[in-house]
Design a protein around this motif. Structure first.
Motif, PDB file in Angstrom:
ATOM      1  N   VAL A  89     -10.920  -7.741 -19.578  1.00 56.08           N
ATOM      2  CA  VAL A  89     -11.940  -8.649 -19.049  1.00 56.08           C
ATOM      3  C   VAL A  89     -12.436  -9.538 -20.195  1.00 56.08           C
ATOM      4  CG1 VAL A  89     -14.219  -8.803 -17.980  1.00 56.08           C
ATOM      5  CG2 VAL A  89     -12.613  -7.013 -17.268  1.00 56.08           C
ATOM      6  N   CYS A  90     -12.290 -10.848 -20.000  1.00 53.10           N
ATOM      7  CA  CYS A  90     -12.616 -11.816 -21.050  1.00 53.10           C
ATOM      8  C   CYS A  90     -13.680 -12.784 -20.531  1.00 53.10           C
ATOM      9  CB  CYS A  90     -11.372 -12.585 -21.467  1.00 53.10           C
ATOM     10  SG  CYS A  90      -9.967 -11.539 -21.937  1.00 53.10           S
ATOM     11  N   PRO A  91     -14.956 -12.515 -20.765  1.00 52.88           N
ATOM     12  CA  PRO A  91     -16.005 -13.385 -20.243  1.00 52.88           C
ATOM     13  C   PRO A  91     -16.159 -14.670 -21.044  1.00 52.88           C
ATOM     14  CG  PRO A  91     -16.959 -11.586 -21.510  1.00 52.88           C
ATOM     15  CD  PRO A  91     -15.477 -11.320 -21.446  1.00 52.88           C
ATOM     16  N   ASP A  92     -16.620 -15.705 -20.351  1.00 52.22           N
ATOM     17  CA  ASP A  92     -17.157 -16.896 -21.011  1.00 52.22           C
ATOM     18  C   ASP A  92     -18.657 -16.669 -21.159  1.00 52.22           C
ATOM     19  OD1 ASP A  92     -14.672 -18.140 -20.932  1.00 52.22           O
ATOM     20  OD2 ASP A  92     -15.110 -19.291 -19.123  1.00 52.22           O
ATOM     21  N   VAL A  93     -19.117 -16.500 -22.381  1.00 49.52           N
ATOM     22  CA  VAL A  93     -20.551 -16.311 -22.593  1.00 49.52           C
ATOM     23  C   VAL A  93     -21.291 -17.514 -22.016  1.00 49.52           C
ATOM     24  CG1 VAL A  93     -22.361 -16.032 -24.351  1.00 49.52           C
ATOM     25  CG2 VAL A  93     -20.162 -14.865 -24.622  1.00 49.52           C
ATOM     26  N   VAL A  94     -22.466 -17.272 -21.459  1.00 53.07           N
ATOM     27  CA  VAL A  94     -23.220 -18.325 -20.788  1.00 53.07           C
ATOM     28  C   VAL A  94     -23.318 -19.572 -21.674  1.00 53.07           C
ATOM     29  CG1 VAL A  94     -25.499 -17.502 -21.586  1.00 53.07           C
ATOM     30  CG2 VAL A  94     -25.316 -18.815 -19.454  1.00 53.07           C
ATOM     31  N   GLY A  95     -23.110 -20.740 -21.044  1.00 53.37           N
ATOM     32  CA  GLY A  95     -23.132 -21.999 -21.779  1.00 53.37           C
ATOM     33  C   GLY A  95     -21.783 -22.408 -22.318  1.00 53.37           C
ATOM     34  N   ARG A  96     -20.757 -21.558 -22.110  1.00 51.62           N
ATOM     35  CA  ARG A  96     -19.431 -21.851 -22.630  1.00 51.62           C
ATOM     36  C   ARG A  96     -18.393 -21.756 -21.518  1.00 51.62           C
ATOM     37  NH1 ARG A  96     -23.594 -19.287 -25.714  1.00 51.62           N
ATOM     38  NH2 ARG A  96     -23.199 -19.570 -27.922  1.00 51.62           N
ATOM     39  N   GLY A  97     -17.235 -22.378 -21.754  1.00 53.44           N
ATOM     40  CA  GLY A  97     -16.119 -22.249 -20.832  1.00 53.44           C
ATOM     41  C   GLY A  97     -16.488 -22.657 -19.416  1.00 53.44           C
ATOM     42  N   GLN A  98     -16.208 -21.768 -18.462  1.00 50.94           N
ATOM     43  CA  GLN A  98     -16.479 -22.026 -17.061  1.00 50.94           C
ATOM     44  C   GLN A  98     -17.835 -21.490 -16.611  1.00 50.94           C
ATOM     45  OE1 GLN A  98     -14.448 -23.848 -15.267  1.00 50.94           O
ATOM     46  NE2 GLN A  98     -12.765 -23.965 -16.726  1.00 50.94           N
ATOM     47  N   SER A  99     -18.596 -20.898 -17.536  1.00 46.14           N
ATOM     48  CA  SER A  99     -19.909 -20.353 -17.178  1.00 46.14           C
ATOM     49  C   SER A  99     -20.948 -21.463 -17.064  1.00 46.14           C
ATOM     50  CB  SER A  99     -20.360 -19.324 -18.223  1.00 46.14           C
ATOM     51  OG  SER A  99     -19.559 -18.162 -18.162  1.00 46.14           O
ATOM     52  N   GLU A 100     -22.029 -21.166 -16.346  1.00 45.93           N
ATOM     53  CA  GLU A 100     -23.097 -22.140 -16.179  1.00 45.93           C
ATOM     54  C   GLU A 100     -23.875 -22.336 -17.478  1.00 45.93           C
ATOM     55  OE1 GLU A 100     -25.441 -20.725 -12.885  1.00 45.93           O
ATOM     56  OE2 GLU A 100     -23.968 -21.371 -11.399  1.00 45.93           O
ATOM     57  N   TRP A 101     -24.593 -23.457 -17.546  1.00 46.43           N
ATOM     58  CA  TRP A 101     -25.447 -23.755 -18.687  1.00 46.43           C
ATOM     59  C   TRP A 101     -26.877 -23.325 -18.378  1.00 46.43           C
ATOM     60  CZ3 TRP A 101     -23.991 -29.406 -20.545  1.00 46.43           C
ATOM     61  CH2 TRP A 101     -22.615 -29.429 -20.891  1.00 46.43           C
TER      62      TRP A 101
END
Length: 313
Positions: A89-101
């Motif tokens: 499981v490889c998350p995009d930390v919030v504010g990065r990648g496909q995650s919300e800002w």
């Protein structure tokens, strides 16, 4: 108040909202699936995205958490190599990648990130995980692993430790959140190559792999796939000296591996050696001709991590 005291005072996770498990898309175990999970922060709700590899029913989970301006797709090569052993499981930390800002930029802090990762682990419905963290992702892992009844079984710290040098912080501060709008994809990739030069020698295909997930096309041109606001908290605190978090590191008890770029300016060798003497007494693997941080894209960098995670200590 010391930084450690400030971290402890701030580390009071907000209540989390855990939605039902996501549906699993079709595909082989070496193909990524894409999901989101809702999290709660100091000023409301936000969603983080994550990429998942391997058998979704595998109870053995590996969390791979990226660095300050990067995203979860940095771990594609590592994830493929371990997908038959783990649910990776490889998350995009919030504010990065496909995650919300985040609306309130001051919330881009380690306590927010830790709370989000705990929410994600709850979403995955497992009691324990193994953890690979690059730079900021390693700091998040250290904080989680230092807590009572923490869920991390084995911890890999990629070019980060309990001492972060003032020189590296100043270097990072020169570019984080300051990327321009690029007139073309090629200009954006050239920028990524320049600021990521310490990654070492990469092939054109590897640079493209990093860049294609780090850039997005907008009406104005090509932009980095992260909120420029992540740099605001970073620059609000004057960087006058090294940051030391030894008391956090010393509280870690799980088996730990430190991967260090031999030319790193963020994790000095003396710090890495000391990490082998105290706390979890980490094993050390150094990557020659690389600074901050090893990309974990090369077989020679993946092999010791694979051996550590799958072997016994």
């Amino acid at each position: 108040m010391s930084l450690i005291d400030a971290l402890r005072r701030l580390f009071t996770p907000a209540p989390v909202v855990v939605p039902p498990a996501a549906e699993v898309s079709a595909g082989g175990f070496e193909q990524p699936r894409f999901h989101r999970v809702q999290c709660a922060g100091p000023h409301g709700l936000h969603r983080i995205a994550y990429t998942e590899w391997g058998d979704p029913a595998n109870p053995r989970v590996l969390m791979c958490v990226h660095g300050l301006t990067r995203n979860g797709r940095d771990f594609d090569d590592l994830a493929r190599s371990l997908a038959h052993h783990y649910r990776v499981v490889c998350p995009d930390v919030v504010g990065r990648g496909q995650s919300e800002w985040l609306a309130v930029k001051d919330d881009y802090q380690l306590p927010t990130y830790v709370a989000d990762m705990i929410t994600l682990i709850a979403r995955l419905n497992v009691e324990t995980v193994d953890w690979v963290g690059t730079s900021m992702g390693g700091l998040i892992g250290m904080l989680v692993a230092s807590l009572p009844e923490q869920p991390i079984r084995r911890l890999v710290l990629n070019d980060v430790g309990p001492v972060i040098t003032v020189s590296s912080l100043r270097r990072i501060g020169e570019y984080v959140g300051k990327a321009p709008v690029f007139p073309s994809y090629e200009a954006g990739e050239a920028f990524i190559r320049a600021v990521s030069e310490p990654f070492g020698r990469l092939s054109d295909a590897q640079w493209r792999q990093l860049a294609v997930h780090s850039l997005k096309q907008t009406e104005a041109g090509w932009e980095m796939r992260y909120d420029p606001g992540i740099g605001e908290p970073f620059r609000k605190t004057p960087v006058l000296m090294d940051v030391e978090l030894w008391s956090i590191y010393d509280a870690i008890a799980c088996p730990t591996l430190v991967v260090r770029g031999a030319e790193s300016d963020l994790l000095l060798r003396e710090t890495a050696v000391e990490m082998g003497r105290r706390g979890p007494k980490a094993s050390l693997f150094e990557v020659p001709h690389v600074g901050h941080a090893p990309t974990l894209m090369e077989p020679a960098q993946i092999a010791p991590i694979r051996d550590f995670l799958l072997g016994s200590r």
